[in-house]
Structure formats: C-alpha cells, structure tokens
Design a protein around this motif. Structure first.
Motif, PDB file in Angstrom:
ATOM      1  N   VAL A  38      47.218  31.913  39.754  1.00 50.35           N
ATOM      2  CA  VAL A  38      47.199  30.485  39.427  1.00 50.35           C
ATOM      3  C   VAL A  38      45.761  29.983  39.388  1.00 50.35           C
ATOM      4  O   VAL A  38      45.366  29.227  38.491  1.00 50.35           O
ATOM      5  N   ALA A  39      44.958  30.424  40.367  1.00 51.20           N
ATOM      6  CA  ALA A  39      43.556  30.012  40.403  1.00 51.20           C
ATOM      7  C   ALA A  39      42.794  30.552  39.200  1.00 51.20           C
ATOM      8  O   ALA A  39      42.038  29.822  38.546  1.00 51.20           O
ATOM      9  N   SER A  40      42.985  31.837  38.889  1.00 51.57           N
ATOM     10  CA  SER A  40      42.286  32.419  37.745  1.00 51.57           C
ATOM     11  C   SER A  40      42.685  31.729  36.447  1.00 51.57           C
ATOM     12  O   SER A  40      41.839  31.413  35.607  1.00 51.57           O
ATOM     13  N   THR A  41      43.972  31.466  36.295  1.00 53.64           N
ATOM     14  CA  THR A  41      44.457  30.800  35.086  1.00 53.64           C
ATOM     15  C   THR A  41      43.925  29.383  34.988  1.00 53.64           C
ATOM     16  O   THR A  41      43.519  28.928  33.907  1.00 53.64           O
ATOM     17  N   SER A  42      43.884  28.672  36.121  1.00 50.03           N
ATOM     18  CA  SER A  42      43.423  27.284  36.098  1.00 50.03           C
ATOM     19  C   SER A  42      41.951  27.199  35.720  1.00 50.03           C
ATOM     20  O   SER A  42      41.554  26.340  34.921  1.00 50.03           O
ATOM     21  N   LEU A  43      41.115  28.096  36.266  1.00 52.38           N
ATOM     22  CA  LEU A  43      39.699  28.085  35.910  1.00 52.38           C
ATOM     23  C   LEU A  43      39.485  28.516  34.457  1.00 52.38           C
ATOM     24  O   LEU A  43      38.578  28.015  33.781  1.00 52.38           O
ATOM     25  N   ALA A  44      40.326  29.419  33.984  1.00 52.75           N
ATOM     26  CA  ALA A  44      40.246  29.801  32.576  1.00 52.75           C
ATOM     27  C   ALA A  44      40.618  28.630  31.671  1.00 52.75           C
ATOM     28  O   ALA A  44      40.019  28.438  30.607  1.00 52.75           O
ATOM     29  N   LEU A  45      41.601  27.836  32.096  1.00 52.96           N
ATOM     30  CA  LEU A  45      41.987  26.655  31.319  1.00 52.96           C
ATOM     31  C   LEU A  45      40.853  25.635  31.258  1.00 52.96           C
ATOM     32  O   LEU A  45      40.662  24.966  30.239  1.00 52.96           O
ATOM     33  N   VAL A  46      40.117  25.511  32.360  1.00 52.66           N
ATOM     34  CA  VAL A  46      38.946  24.639  32.343  1.00 52.66           C
ATOM     35  C   VAL A  46      38.001  25.081  31.227  1.00 52.66           C
ATOM     36  O   VAL A  46      37.526  24.277  30.421  1.00 52.66           O
ATOM     37  N   GLY A  47      37.733  26.390  31.163  1.00 56.64           N
ATOM     38  CA  GLY A  47      36.853  26.902  30.124  1.00 56.64           C
ATOM     39  C   GLY A  47      37.405  26.724  28.732  1.00 56.64           C
ATOM     40  O   GLY A  47      36.682  26.355  27.806  1.00 56.64           O
TER      41      GLY A  47
ATOM     42  N   HIS B   9      35.761  25.763  44.994  1.00 60.48           N
ATOM     43  CA  HIS B   9      36.766  25.598  46.045  1.00 60.48           C
ATOM     44  C   HIS B   9      38.210  25.514  45.546  1.00 60.48           C
ATOM     45  O   HIS B   9      39.134  25.609  46.354  1.00 60.48           O
ATOM     46  N   MET B  10      38.420  25.358  44.251  1.00 60.25           N
ATOM     47  CA  MET B  10      39.790  25.276  43.759  1.00 60.25           C
ATOM     48  C   MET B  10      40.620  26.524  44.091  1.00 60.25           C
ATOM     49  O   MET B  10      41.777  26.399  44.530  1.00 60.25           O
ATOM     50  N   PRO B  11      40.083  27.748  43.921  1.00 66.38           N
ATOM     51  CA  PRO B  11      40.903  28.909  44.293  1.00 66.38           C
ATOM     52  C   PRO B  11      41.357  28.893  45.748  1.00 66.38           C
ATOM     53  O   PRO B  11      42.513  29.210  46.054  1.00 66.38           O
ATOM     54  N   SER B  12      40.460  28.505  46.656  1.00 61.54           N
ATOM     55  CA  SER B  12      40.832  28.451  48.075  1.00 61.54           C
ATOM     56  C   SER B  12      41.784  27.297  48.356  1.00 61.54           C
ATOM     57  O   SER B  12      42.698  27.427  49.186  1.00 61.54           O
ATOM     58  N   TYR B  13      41.586  26.178  47.698  1.00 65.16           N
ATOM     59  CA  TYR B  13      42.482  25.034  47.853  1.00 65.16           C
ATOM     60  C   TYR B  13      43.908  25.419  47.475  1.00 65.16           C
ATOM     61  O   TYR B  13      44.882  25.101  48.186  1.00 65.16           O
ATOM     62  N   LEU B  14      44.056  26.131  46.380  1.00 68.51           N
ATOM     63  CA  LEU B  14      45.388  26.548  45.933  1.00 68.51           C
ATOM     64  C   LEU B  14      45.977  27.615  46.856  1.00 68.51           C
ATOM     65  O   LEU B  14      47.178  27.610  47.144  1.00 68.51           O
ATOM     66  N   LYS B  15      45.122  28.528  47.332  1.00 63.76           N
ATOM     67  CA  LYS B  15      45.608  29.569  48.254  1.00 63.76           C
ATOM     68  C   LYS B  15      46.125  28.939  49.543  1.00 63.76           C
ATOM     69  O   LYS B  15      47.129  29.413  50.119  1.00 63.76           O
ATOM     70  N   ASP B  16      45.482  27.864  50.015  1.00 61.56           N
ATOM     71  CA  ASP B  16      45.927  27.184  51.232  1.00 61.56           C
ATOM     72  C   ASP B  16      47.339  26.627  51.087  1.00 61.56           C
ATOM     73  O   ASP B  16      48.055  26.463  52.081  1.00 61.56           O
ATOM     74  N   PHE B  17      47.739  26.330  49.854  1.00 59.48           N
ATOM     75  CA  PHE B  17      49.085  25.806  49.608  1.00 59.48           C
ATOM     76  C   PHE B  17      50.047  26.919  49.178  1.00 59.48           C
ATOM     77  O   PHE B  17      51.132  26.639  48.662  1.00 59.48           O
ATOM     78  N   GLY B  18      49.628  28.159  49.362  1.00 62.54           N
ATOM     79  CA  GLY B  18      50.521  29.280  49.138  1.00 62.54           C
ATOM     80  C   GLY B  18      50.654  29.725  47.700  1.00 62.54           C
ATOM     81  O   GLY B  18      51.589  30.471  47.372  1.00 62.54           O
ATOM     82  N   MET B  19      49.723  29.317  46.835  1.00 58.38           N
ATOM     83  CA  MET B  19      49.824  29.716  45.431  1.00 58.38           C
ATOM     84  C   MET B  19      49.171  31.076  45.192  1.00 58.38           C
ATOM     85  O   MET B  19      48.219  31.450  45.871  1.00 58.38           O
ATOM     86  N   ALA B  20      49.682  31.793  44.217  1.00 57.70           N
ATOM     87  CA  ALA B  20      49.195  33.138  43.910  1.00 57.70           C
ATOM     88  C   ALA B  20      47.778  33.078  43.341  1.00 57.70           C
ATOM     89  O   ALA B  20      47.389  32.085  42.709  1.00 57.70           O
ATOM     90  N   PRO B  21      46.985  34.144  43.550  1.00 59.40           N
ATOM     91  CA  PRO B  21      45.626  34.173  42.999  1.00 59.40           C
ATOM     92  C   PRO B  21      45.595  33.984  41.481  1.00 59.40           C
ATOM     93  O   PRO B  21      44.630  33.444  40.937  1.00 59.40           O
TER      94      PRO B  21
END
Length: 396
Positions: free
Chosen positions: A243-252, A229-241
């Motif tokens: 940001v979601a890809s980078t954030s999940l990559a940082l988790v890894g 749900h993090m990608p959708s959570y960030l999209k709801d606040f107007g962030m670019a896709p």
C-alpha cells in the motif's frame, strides 16, 4: 532544445526517483540495525539541509563553469553516498553518508542546476513550460523508481538494493554530456550585467523574493514529511507494505500531470495565484484525508491528489525567479530559494520522527502541515512577478 529536455529530464528522473524512495528504507534499516526512527529521520533531514546549504554554492559554481562539470561530480558523489549508506555501521556514519554526502550529490544533480541550463538555453516564451516538463520527469522518476526500489528491497535485501541504486546514479554522468553549453566550452569568463554580490543584494532587498522563500519552506515541509513517513504511518495502522509503495508511486504518477499542467498554466496566468491555489488545495486534501476512514482506497485518493500538487510549485517558483531577476544568476538564486525549501524539508522529516517518538503518533505533524499550507497560500498572493528594471553594467 529537444536534447536539453531529454537529458535534463532523464537526470532529474534518476536523481529524484532514487531519493523519493528513501522512506521505504526506514523500517528495514531501523529494524535491522536496532536504531530509532528518529535516527533515520535525522539523517534524511540532514540530507535535505545539506542539499539546501550546498545547493547555493553549487548553483554559483554552475552559473560560472556550466552544468556539465557539476553534474559529473554530483553523479559520483551520489554513487558514493548510496554505497556508504548501505555499509554504515552506526547512526553517525549513516548521517554522514545518507545525510551529508547524498545531500551534496542532490545539490549537483537536481533542479537548481538543470533549471539554470533551461533558463539560459530555452526562449522565455517556452521557459515555464520547459521547467514543467522537467519537473514532470522528476515525477515520472518517483512513479517508476519507487516500485523498483520496493521490489529490490524485497528481493535482494535493503543493503544490496542500495548498491544497485549506486550504479543507477552513475548514469547521470553519461547524461550530463547532453547538457554541455557552448558559452562555457572555451573556459573564458562569461560577461554578466551583475556580480554575484550585486545579484544577492538585489534579491534579498526585494520582498517578493522573501515571500517565495517562505512559500517554498512550506512545500519542503509537506512533501518530505509525507514522502518519508507515509510508509511508517500506514504500517502503524496495519496496512501492507505494498500500500505504501503504491501510494508513493501514485504521487509520482499524478505529479507528472500536475507539474506539466502547472508549467503550461504558468505561461498564461499569474504564477502567484497558481502557487496560492496549490498550497490551499494541499491543506484541504490533508483535512479530508484525516477526516475520512482510513483504508487503502482513501490512501490512494489522498496520494493521487497530493501527487497532482506535489512538485507543481517547482516550475512556477523557478520561472517566477527568472521572470523577476533574469537568468544570469538563476542557479544561485534558485539555490537560495531551494535552501528555504530544504529547511522546511529538514523540519518535516525530523519533526515527524521526533514527535512520533514522543506522542506515539503523527497527529501533531499533520495539523502543523495543514496550518503551514494556509500560511503559504497567503504569502504567495502579494508576490510581484514583473522584471526588475536595472541599468546595464557589464562585469565579468
């Protein structure tokens, strides 16, 4: 030992790397097919539940016939599930393929099966470390595969991207040849101190086993809610896709270091204290994230912190099980504990979509994640890590 670590790590890299990117498909699939977020969330939730339920029986099978044949079957199921996911015309078909079929594939290609091999082939003095290395490989898979999956979706569309991933999944079958175990090669029955029934009775009557299951439930809830749900959570606040890809990559990326460190520390410190600390830090990180102003940098810092704590519970929990009960039924017992993890995963994914559709936001799930982290920190403290003494009774 090197071959086992390389092949086992590569398998986990592929299997976990593919599944960690599924959150990137939520918006493309629901928007393209006209489905609700709950429809997608339910399928991924069922995937986790299927993985957990079938993981018990796959673990029993791997303990009996070895990991090699199980991994071959899991690889084929993974490819079929990804193709079916791409071609599903209705939410029900999507649930059957993305949910049930891929869940079964993950049961046969991830930690319970690989850790069974490590437990049987790696000396006890290096076991926690080896499990940490393999968990770090799964983290590298997330770091490497999530940006790849995001790029594939952007360049060839979401359905073709899933077809390409199906080819990646078939590589697991080739890598399985590096995990053939001599003890299973002849097909002769393996001599054991306990039957399956005796091992289950012993584990389920031992309080520490139940406490580990409770803690692992929380782990599943937290990581799958964030991962899906993090990608959708960030999209709801107007962030670019991106940001979601980078954030999940940082988790890894940060999980590589977290899991490796956890595996090392598990050789030197009580694992229950490490597990309690990890769950406590997860809740603290989430509180700080929700209180801070939301920006790409706050997202990156949060995901880096959570990444460091992401799968660090995996080597510690499985090494504790091996330390208490031995390795003869490790895949099966690990499968039971992982089933608890997957019940938590099911609820984390499904409640994320369900409560979003009701409230229009994810606030309630964030608060629940914090409370569960505190609960898990407390229940891990009383775990007893010493081996259970038992009379040797050889049975087939």
């Amino acid at each position: 030992m090197v071959q086992i670590l390389l092949c086992g790590g590569a398998i986990v890299t592929l299997s976990m790397g593919i599944r960690h990117g599924f959150g990137l498909w939520l918006l493309p699939i629901t928007q393209s097919m006209g489905w609700t977020r709950e429809s997608f969330s339910l399928a991924i939730a069922v995937q986790n539940l299927s993985w957990g339920v079938l993981g018990i029986f796959v673990g029993m099978l791997a303990d009996r016939i070895g990991a090699f044949k199980v991994l071959i079957g899991g690889s084929i199921l993974y490819a079929l599930g990804l193709v079916g996911m791409a071609l599903s015309p209705t939410p029900l078909w999507f649930l059957a393929t993305a949910g049930v079929l891929i869940g079964a594939a993950q049961a046969g290609t991830t930690y319970a099966v690989i850790y069974g091999v490590l437990g049987r082939q790696i000396p006890v003095a290096r076991r926690s470390w080896a499990m940490g290395v393999t968990a770090a490989a799964g983290s590298f898979g997330q770091f490497f595969m999530v940006p790849v999956e995001g790029s594939l979706i952007a360049s060839v569309n979401w359905s073709n991207a899933l077809m390409i991933l199906a080819v990646f999944a078939l590589l697991i079958a080739a890598l399985a040849f590096g995990l053939r175990e001599p003890g299973f090669a002849s097909g002769a029955p393996v001599k054991r101190e306990q039957t399956v029934g005796q091992a289950l009775k012993e584990a389920w009557s031992y309080p520490s086993f139940l406490l580990l299951m409770a803690g692992y439930f929380v782990c599943g809830f937290q990581v799958m809610f964030i991962g899906v749900h993090m990608p959708s959570y960030l999209k709801d606040f107007g962030m670019a896709p991106q940001v979601a890809s980078t954030s999940l990559a940082l988790v890894g990326l940060f999980n590589i270091f977290g899991t490796y460190l956890a595996g090392n520390l598990g050789q030197k410190m009580p694992k229950r204290y490490l597990l309690s600390g990890i769950y406590s830090l997860r809740s603290i990180a989430t509180i700080c994230f929700l209180l801070a102003p939301l920006s790409p940098w706050s997202v990156y810092i949060f995901c880096a912190a959570m990444g460091f704590l992401w799968l660090s519970t995996v080597p510690l929990t499985n090494a504790t099980i091996a330390q208490i009960f031995g390795v003869q039924h490790l895949s099966m017992l690990g499968g039971f504990v992982f089933f608890s993890h997957q019940i938590g995963s099911f609820l984390g994914v499904w409640l994320g979509g369900y409560l979003y559709d009701i409230n229009g936001n994810y606030d309630m799930v964030w608060y629940l994640s914090i409370a569960l982290g505190i609960f898990a920190a407390l229940v891990n403290l009383p775990v007893r890590e010493t081996a259970i003494p038992r009379q040797p009774t050889m049975t087939a």
